[in-house]
Design a protein around this motif. Structure first.
Motif, PDB file in Angstrom:
ATOM      1  N   LYS A  37       0.854  -1.152  -0.104  1.00  0.00           N
ATOM      2  CA  LYS A  37       0.104  -0.075   0.049  1.00  0.00           C
ATOM      3  C   LYS A  37       0.864   1.213  -0.109  1.00  0.00           C
ATOM      4  O   LYS A  37       2.052   1.056   0.445  1.00  0.00           O
ATOM      5  CB  LYS A  37      -0.902   0.035   1.035  1.00  0.00           C
ATOM      6  N   GLU A  38       0.378   2.166  -0.424  1.00  0.00           N
ATOM      7  CA  GLU A  38       1.026   3.433  -0.711  1.00  0.00           C
ATOM      8  C   GLU A  38       0.966   4.150   0.698  1.00  0.00           C
ATOM      9  O   GLU A  38      -0.110   4.272   1.368  1.00  0.00           O
ATOM     10  CB  GLU A  38       0.691   4.573  -1.745  1.00  0.00           C
ATOM     11  N   THR A  39       2.033   4.902   1.350  1.00  0.00           N
ATOM     12  CA  THR A  39       2.043   5.532   2.571  1.00  0.00           C
ATOM     13  C   THR A  39       1.667   6.998   2.420  1.00  0.00           C
ATOM     14  O   THR A  39       1.775   7.795   0.916  1.00  0.00           O
ATOM     15  CB  THR A  39       3.335   5.381   3.252  1.00  0.00           C
ATOM     16  N   LYS A  46       5.407  -2.583   1.857  1.00  0.00           N
ATOM     17  CA  LYS A  46       4.992  -3.977   1.522  1.00  0.00           C
ATOM     18  C   LYS A  46       5.293  -4.621   2.820  1.00  0.00           C
ATOM     19  O   LYS A  46       6.140  -4.618   3.595  1.00  0.00           O
ATOM     20  CB  LYS A  46       6.125  -4.333   0.640  1.00  0.00           C
ATOM     21  N   THR A  47       4.174  -5.352   3.202  1.00  0.00           N
ATOM     22  CA  THR A  47       3.813  -6.163   4.366  1.00  0.00           C
ATOM     23  C   THR A  47       3.975  -7.672   4.087  1.00  0.00           C
ATOM     24  O   THR A  47       3.183  -7.965   3.280  1.00  0.00           O
ATOM     25  CB  THR A  47       2.724  -6.007   5.264  1.00  0.00           C
ATOM     26  N   THR A  48       4.936  -8.575   4.412  1.00  0.00           N
ATOM     27  CA  THR A  48       4.952  -9.920   4.111  1.00  0.00           C
ATOM     28  C   THR A  48       4.875 -10.523   5.609  1.00  0.00           C
ATOM     29  O   THR A  48       5.388 -10.301   6.354  1.00  0.00           O
ATOM     30  CB  THR A  48       6.448 -10.180   3.567  1.00  0.00           C
ATOM     31  N   THR A  49       3.782 -11.660   5.276  1.00  0.00           N
ATOM     32  CA  THR A  49       3.659 -12.656   6.273  1.00  0.00           C
ATOM     33  C   THR A  49       4.006 -14.111   6.112  1.00  0.00           C
ATOM     34  O   THR A  49       3.553 -14.967   6.894  1.00  0.00           O
ATOM     35  CB  THR A  49       2.019 -12.547   6.726  1.00  0.00           C
ATOM     36  N   ASP A  50       4.677 -14.171   5.070  1.00  0.00           N
ATOM     37  CA  ASP A  50       5.038 -15.575   4.819  1.00  0.00           C
ATOM     38  C   ASP A  50       6.150 -16.184   5.814  1.00  0.00           C
ATOM     39  O   ASP A  50       7.433 -15.634   6.096  1.00  0.00           O
ATOM     40  CB  ASP A  50       5.999 -15.537   3.267  1.00  0.00           C
ATOM     41  N   PRO A  51       5.636 -17.096   6.729  1.00  0.00           N
ATOM     42  CA  PRO A  51       6.675 -17.488   7.948  1.00  0.00           C
ATOM     43  C   PRO A  51       8.060 -17.798   7.435  1.00  0.00           C
ATOM     44  O   PRO A  51       8.910 -17.478   8.159  1.00  0.00           O
ATOM     45  CB  PRO A  51       5.758 -18.612   8.514  1.00  0.00           C
ATOM     46  N   THR A  52       8.131 -18.578   6.283  1.00  0.00           N
ATOM     47  CA  THR A  52       9.579 -19.111   6.084  1.00  0.00           C
ATOM     48  C   THR A  52      10.499 -17.839   5.553  1.00  0.00           C
ATOM     49  O   THR A  52      11.585 -17.662   5.981  1.00  0.00           O
ATOM     50  CB  THR A  52       9.298 -20.241   4.920  1.00  0.00           C
ATOM     51  N   LEU A  53      10.024 -17.148   4.677  1.00  0.00           N
ATOM     52  CA  LEU A  53      10.738 -16.062   4.120  1.00  0.00           C
ATOM     53  C   LEU A  53      11.158 -15.219   5.254  1.00  0.00           C
ATOM     54  O   LEU A  53      12.236 -14.842   5.413  1.00  0.00           O
ATOM     55  CB  LEU A  53       9.941 -15.186   3.080  1.00  0.00           C
ATOM     56  N   SER A  78       9.635   1.541   0.806  1.00  0.00           N
ATOM     57  CA  SER A  78      10.644   1.681  -0.447  1.00  0.00           C
ATOM     58  C   SER A  78      10.162   2.807  -1.231  1.00  0.00           C
ATOM     59  O   SER A  78       8.928   3.191  -1.121  1.00  0.00           O
ATOM     60  CB  SER A  78      10.640   0.712  -1.513  1.00  0.00           C
ATOM     61  N   ASP A  79      10.778   3.514  -1.916  1.00  0.00           N
ATOM     62  CA  ASP A  79      10.695   4.655  -2.773  1.00  0.00           C
ATOM     63  C   ASP A  79      10.978   4.292  -4.139  1.00  0.00           C
ATOM     64  O   ASP A  79      12.016   3.568  -4.438  1.00  0.00           O
ATOM     65  CB  ASP A  79      11.652   6.035  -2.506  1.00  0.00           C
TER      66      ASP A  79
END
Length: 170
Positions: A37-39, A46-53, A78-79
């Protein structure tokens, strides 16, 4: 009621029961492992919830089969012109014996402290109080491990300024 009618009713009930049991359940939609989402300041979050990653990026190793990842979240701001400007991650894990032994060797050179740095931005599942935990932390207060008293559960967090071009301002 005639026996013939009872057989027809029993047969219909049997067919309905077998159909119900064998009919495939509707698939639930997959849970997204990343959202972007844009701030307000024009950056992308970017929000990641992949447990292994998240585990791999946090602890620099693969989880073993006996490591139970309870929760995981990684955030990257990120920009488009510069790349990743800031990142942070949160992890809750019940480590298996090998991971517990490796972390007991203090591979990240953490020091023990009585209170962790500010964890206000942590997800709801991450503990805010440290009274019940053994807290280890880097001197800058970013990399934080919060162990349960029995060392069976670990809550960990870190943050930093990322991989933006040298000309970018944090």
């Amino acid at each position: 009621m005639k026996p013939r009618n009872l057989l027809i009713i029993a047969g219909a009930i049997l067919v309905a029961a077998v159909t119900f049991l064998l009919w495939p359940a509707p698939e639930s939609p997959p849970v997204p492992k990343s959202t972007i989402k844009e701030t307000a300041d024009g950056m992308s979050l970017k929000t990641t919830t992949d447990p292994t990653l998240v585990f791999q990026k946090a602890l620099w190793r693969q989880p073993a089969g006996d490591d139970k990842i309870l929760h995981a979240e990684r955030r990257e701001w990120s920009d488009p012109a510069d790349g990743i400007r800031q990142w942070g991650w949160f992890l809750a894990v019940k480590p298996g014996p090998a991971l517990r032994e490796w972390l007991a060797g203090n591979p990240f050179s953490l020091g023990q402290t009585s209170s962790p740095a500010d964890l206000a931005s942590a997800p709801a599942w991450f503990p805010k109080a440290s009274k019940e935990f053994i807290v280890q932390q880097k001197p800058d207060g970013r990399l934080t491990f919060m162990w349960s008293a029995d060392r069976q559960s670990l809550y960990a967090s870190d943050s930093g300024y990322g991989f933006a071009s040298p000309n970018a301002e944090p």
